[in-house]
Design a protein around this motif. Structure first.
Motif, mmCIF file in Angstrom:
data_model
loop_
_atom_site.group_PDB
_atom_site.id
_atom_site.type_symbol
_atom_site.label_atom_id
_atom_site.label_comp_id
_atom_site.label_asym_id
_atom_site.label_seq_id
_atom_site.Cartn_x
_atom_site.Cartn_y
_atom_site.Cartn_z
ATOM 1 N N VAL A 120 0.675 -1.343 -0.115
ATOM 2 C CA VAL A 120 0.012 0.269 -0.107
ATOM 3 C C VAL A 120 0.969 1.161 0.050
ATOM 4 O O VAL A 120 0.673 2.269 -0.806
ATOM 5 C CB VAL A 120 -0.927 0.029 1.152
ATOM 6 N N HIS A 121 1.992 1.385 0.925
ATOM 7 C CA HIS A 121 2.759 2.217 1.107
ATOM 8 C C HIS A 121 3.514 2.595 -0.434
ATOM 9 O O HIS A 121 3.419 3.851 -0.949
ATOM 10 C CB HIS A 121 3.780 1.882 1.812
ATOM 11 N N ALA A 122 3.799 1.583 -1.106
ATOM 12 C CA ALA A 122 4.450 1.875 -2.593
ATOM 13 C C ALA A 122 3.494 2.268 -3.421
ATOM 14 O O ALA A 122 3.559 3.030 -4.235
ATOM 15 C CB ALA A 122 4.821 0.367 -2.908
ATOM 16 N N ALA A 123 2.178 1.847 -3.542
ATOM 17 C CA ALA A 123 0.910 2.424 -4.291
ATOM 18 C C ALA A 123 0.998 3.759 -4.053
ATOM 19 O O ALA A 123 0.862 4.687 -4.989
ATOM 20 C CB ALA A 123 -0.133 1.753 -4.051
ATOM 21 N N LEU A 124 0.708 4.445 -2.723
ATOM 22 C CA LEU A 124 0.436 5.705 -2.438
ATOM 23 C C LEU A 124 1.697 6.462 -2.903
ATOM 24 O O LEU A 124 1.417 7.532 -3.519
ATOM 25 C CB LEU A 124 0.292 5.905 -1.169
ATOM 26 N N ARG A 125 2.929 6.094 -2.654
ATOM 27 C CA ARG A 125 4.120 6.804 -3.329
ATOM 28 C C ARG A 125 4.009 7.038 -4.675
ATOM 29 O O ARG A 125 4.315 8.299 -5.132
ATOM 30 C CB ARG A 125 5.357 6.346 -2.690
ATOM 31 N N LEU A 126 3.990 6.050 -5.216
ATOM 32 C CA LEU A 126 3.928 6.072 -6.789
ATOM 33 C C LEU A 126 2.645 6.902 -7.503
ATOM 34 O O LEU A 126 3.073 7.658 -8.157
ATOM 35 C CB LEU A 126 3.688 4.432 -7.313
ATOM 36 N N GLY A 286 -0.238 -3.035 -11.732
ATOM 37 C CA GLY A 286 -0.833 -1.955 -12.393
ATOM 38 C C GLY A 286 -0.543 -1.699 -13.877
ATOM 39 O O GLY A 286 0.284 -2.597 -14.436
ATOM 40 N N ARG A 287 -1.245 -0.664 -14.383
ATOM 41 C CA ARG A 287 -0.904 -0.270 -15.874
ATOM 42 C C ARG A 287 0.533 0.091 -15.777
ATOM 43 O O ARG A 287 1.233 0.927 -15.070
ATOM 44 C CB ARG A 287 -1.594 0.840 -16.094
ATOM 45 N N ALA A 288 1.122 -0.434 -17.090
ATOM 46 C CA ALA A 288 2.664 -0.141 -17.411
ATOM 47 C C ALA A 288 2.990 1.475 -17.350
ATOM 48 O O ALA A 288 3.846 1.964 -16.841
ATOM 49 C CB ALA A 288 2.995 -0.499 -18.583
ATOM 50 N N ALA A 289 1.852 2.179 -17.870
ATOM 51 C CA ALA A 289 2.198 3.888 -18.080
ATOM 52 C C ALA A 289 2.474 4.367 -16.587
ATOM 53 O O ALA A 289 3.033 5.379 -16.638
ATOM 54 C CB ALA A 289 0.871 4.508 -18.598
ATOM 55 N N VAL A 290 2.027 3.577 -15.734
ATOM 56 C CA VAL A 290 2.018 4.586 -14.451
ATOM 57 C C VAL A 290 3.163 3.607 -13.753
ATOM 58 O O VAL A 290 4.204 4.013 -13.331
ATOM 59 C CB VAL A 290 0.794 4.339 -13.419
ATOM 60 N N MET A 291 3.289 2.347 -13.816
ATOM 61 C CA MET A 291 4.112 1.422 -13.170
ATOM 62 C C MET A 291 5.603 1.867 -13.497
ATOM 63 O O MET A 291 6.753 1.642 -12.841
ATOM 64 C CB MET A 291 3.892 -0.155 -13.048
ATOM 65 N N ASP A 292 5.694 2.065 -14.913
ATOM 66 C CA ASP A 292 7.224 2.249 -15.375
ATOM 67 C C ASP A 292 7.552 3.691 -14.664
ATOM 68 O O ASP A 292 8.958 3.703 -14.842
ATOM 69 C CB ASP A 292 6.919 2.134 -16.881
ATOM 70 N N HIS A 293 7.005 4.307 -14.206
ATOM 71 C CA HIS A 293 7.758 5.604 -13.407
ATOM 72 C C HIS A 293 8.456 5.013 -12.393
ATOM 73 O O HIS A 293 9.534 5.850 -11.936
ATOM 74 C CB HIS A 293 6.573 6.476 -13.062
ATOM 75 N N ILE A 294 8.261 3.877 -11.813
ATOM 76 C CA ILE A 294 9.201 3.536 -10.835
ATOM 77 C C ILE A 294 10.707 3.079 -11.522
ATOM 78 O O ILE A 294 11.564 3.268 -10.815
ATOM 79 C CB ILE A 294 8.725 2.138 -10.194
ATOM 80 N N SER A 295 10.667 2.599 -12.747
ATOM 81 C CA SER A 295 11.695 2.157 -13.117
ATOM 82 C C SER A 295 12.636 3.153 -13.682
ATOM 83 O O SER A 295 13.756 3.161 -13.847
ATOM 84 C CB SER A 295 11.679 1.050 -14.331
ATOM 85 N N THR A 296 12.212 4.569 -13.758
ATOM 86 C CA THR A 296 12.904 5.420 -14.190
ATOM 87 C C THR A 296 14.022 6.081 -13.006
ATOM 88 O O THR A 296 14.928 6.800 -13.439
ATOM 89 C CB THR A 296 12.091 6.782 -14.356
ATOM 90 N N GLY A 297 13.765 5.410 -11.848
ATOM 91 C CA GLY A 297 14.610 5.785 -10.750
ATOM 92 C C GLY A 297 14.134 6.950 -9.892
ATOM 93 O O GLY A 297 14.845 7.341 -8.936
ATOM 94 N N LYS A 298 12.949 7.622 -10.266
ATOM 95 C CA LYS A 298 12.614 8.877 -9.753
ATOM 96 C C LYS A 298 11.757 8.360 -8.470
ATOM 97 O O LYS A 298 11.839 9.206 -7.542
ATOM 98 C CB LYS A 298 12.090 9.902 -10.560
ATOM 99 N N ILE A 299 11.086 7.380 -8.693
ATOM 100 C CA ILE A 299 10.191 7.070 -7.325
ATOM 101 C C ILE A 299 10.812 5.789 -6.760
ATOM 102 O O ILE A 299 10.816 4.626 -7.503
ATOM 103 C CB ILE A 299 8.838 6.948 -7.974
ATOM 104 N N ALA A 300 11.200 5.824 -5.458
ATOM 105 C CA ALA A 300 12.078 4.718 -4.867
ATOM 106 C C ALA A 300 11.163 3.709 -4.372
ATOM 107 O O ALA A 300 9.898 3.988 -4.078
ATOM 108 C CB ALA A 300 12.639 5.478 -4.036
ATOM 109 N N HIS A 301 11.458 2.612 -4.683
ATOM 110 C CA HIS A 301 10.904 1.274 -4.125
ATOM 111 C C HIS A 301 12.054 0.225 -3.798
ATOM 112 O O HIS A 301 12.786 -0.164 -4.699
ATOM 113 C CB HIS A 301 9.756 0.643 -5.121
#
Ligand code: PLP
Length: 433
Positions: A120-126, A286-301
């Protein structure tokens, strides 16, 4: 009818000296002696005093295939011998992520965590990172884990919770970081007018709406027809992400969770509990268009134990059964669930007790109320919860373990004979109350 609890009592007395409050989770704090489990198998638990219980708690939901399903035990035993923690990538996590994307309608990408609160924490941060907005709309009566930002208005005292159509944020605990309440908007559930009004009032500020798609932490309440569809539409109109917290409903209501069961697509969803047959694995999907923002390295997980190989082996074995034997698995869960609900209703009618037994089937709720339906937290709070606590204790004494607030989880290990025995114990417990 009283169980012998000598060994449990002695353990509890020792526990008070070494475990704060005598327990390891507040959810296990009960009036009297907590359940000290010695072992579990299939639909049954045995306590340290040798008492046996038909189990409808199932570890608060995870043991969907019953306790110790052989395929899962075999998989984790084999994996434990090959390594219990790598903190590195491995092949099985790719296979499990692929399986989740195939099973869950809205899943195009996955990230693993260990427990539900973390996912949940990861989802809200994203959601905040993706939208650049800070506020989250959460519903009264919904539980999204025990972390500070969301532990608000789960089961607040009604007289301190504000008006029913515009509740205030009530913190869940002392010691909670002040300030999180400013980022939350609390909304009554199943109230489309309130949702529309709050979204309009806070236009441009809300990053995400988070909801249990079927509310299972306050009764077992399905959304009114069209409610989640309207929620989806409003989120789209306002540029808000819709998060389904499927920690309970995921893989329990259908192979694709509540989103498949209800036919409404979230942007992000979180899973845990039933996905790994009893091991601790959670996932954000989730949707790739949203989830892929994690892999840019800007949103930490991150997380040392993310995709821990023993948990992933359990998830792989569990999801294989749920996916490849879906007709048998979900057919059994719904059949046993409806038989049990019918039996409990008939027993309550016969005893002349006003009771509502309601829910999808693989999970359902018993409420002491004369009301024909419970639709939200305020409705739940108006039911007789003291009677429910009494029923919980009376059932335990008769060898039936349910979630103390009146929630029942089914597994594929519950047999027709178990259901019949449970209905008899229930009738007897009602008589004793
Ligand atoms: C809907 C929901 N979300 C989140 C959580 C938190 O999961 P965990 O206890 O694994 O942190 C729970 C736990 O019961 C839950 O029911």
């Amino acid at each position: 009818m009283t169980r012998s609890l000598h060994v449990s009592r002695a353990l509890y007395s020792d526990a008070q000296r070494y475990l704060a409050g005598g327990v390891s989770s507040d959810a296990r704090r009960v009036a009297g002696v907590p359940l000290y489990v010695d072992r579990a198998e299939g639909a049954r638990l045995w306590d340290v005093d040798g008492n046996s219980y038909l189990d409808y708690v199932l570890g608060q939901g995870p043991a969907l295939l019953g306790h110790c399903p052989p395929a899962v035990v075999e998989a984790i035993t084999a994996q434990a011998a090959r390594g219990m923690v790598y903190s590195a990538q491995h092949a099985a996590e790719v296979r499990v992520a692929e399986r989740i994307c195939a099973m869950v309608p809205s899943a195009e990408r996955v990230r693993f965590n260990t427990v539900g609160s973390e996912a949940v924490h990861a989802a809200l941060r994203l959601a905040r990172g993706y939208t650049g907005r800070s506020r989250i709309l959460k519903f009264e009566g919904h539980y999204h884990g025990w972390l500070d930002p969301v532990l608000y208005s789960v089961h607040p005292a009604v007289d301190a919770a504000g008006p029913a159509d515009s509740p205030i944020a009530v913190p869940g605990t002392a010691g909670q970081q002040p300030g999180h309440a400013d980022d939350l908007i609390i909304c009554p559930w199943n109230d489309l007018d309130a949702l529309t009004r709050l979204m309009d009032r806070h236009a441009g500020q809300i990053a995400a709406v988070i909801t249990e798609p079927v509310l299972c932490n306050t009764g077992a309440i399905r959304p009114d027809p069209g409610y989640l569809e309207a929620m989806r539409r409003l989120c789209d109109e306002h540029g808000i992400l819709l998060i389904f917290d499927e920690i309970i409903t995921g893989f329990r209501l259908a192979p694709g969770g509540a989103q498949e069961y209800l036919g409404v697509m979230p942007d992000l969803s979180v899973f845990g509990k039933a996905m790994a047959g009893g091991m601790q694995v959670s996932a954000l999907a989730g949707r790739a268009a949203v989830m892929d923002h994690i892999s840019t390295g800007k949103i930490a997980h991150a997380g040392t134990f993310n995709s821990q190989p023993v948990g992933i082996a359990a998830a792989e074995a569990t999801l294989r059964v749920l996916d490849e034997r879906r007709e048998e698995v979900y057919g059994t869960l719904y059949a046993r669930g409806s038989a049990l609900m019918e039996g409990l209703r008939a027993a309550a009618d016969k005893a002349g007790v006003p009771m509502l037994v309601d829910g999808p089937g693989p999970v359902f709720q018993t409420y002491f109320t004369g009301a024909p339906a419970v639709r939200d937290y305020r409705g739940f709070a108006a039911t007789d919860r003291a009677m429910m606590a009494g029923l919980h204790a009376a059932l335990l004494d008769r060898g039936v373990n349910i979630v103390p607030r009146g929630l029942w989880f089914l597994s594929t290990a519950h047999t027709e004979a178990d259901i019949a025995a449970t209905v008899d114990a229930f009738a007897d417990a009602l008589g004793a109350l």
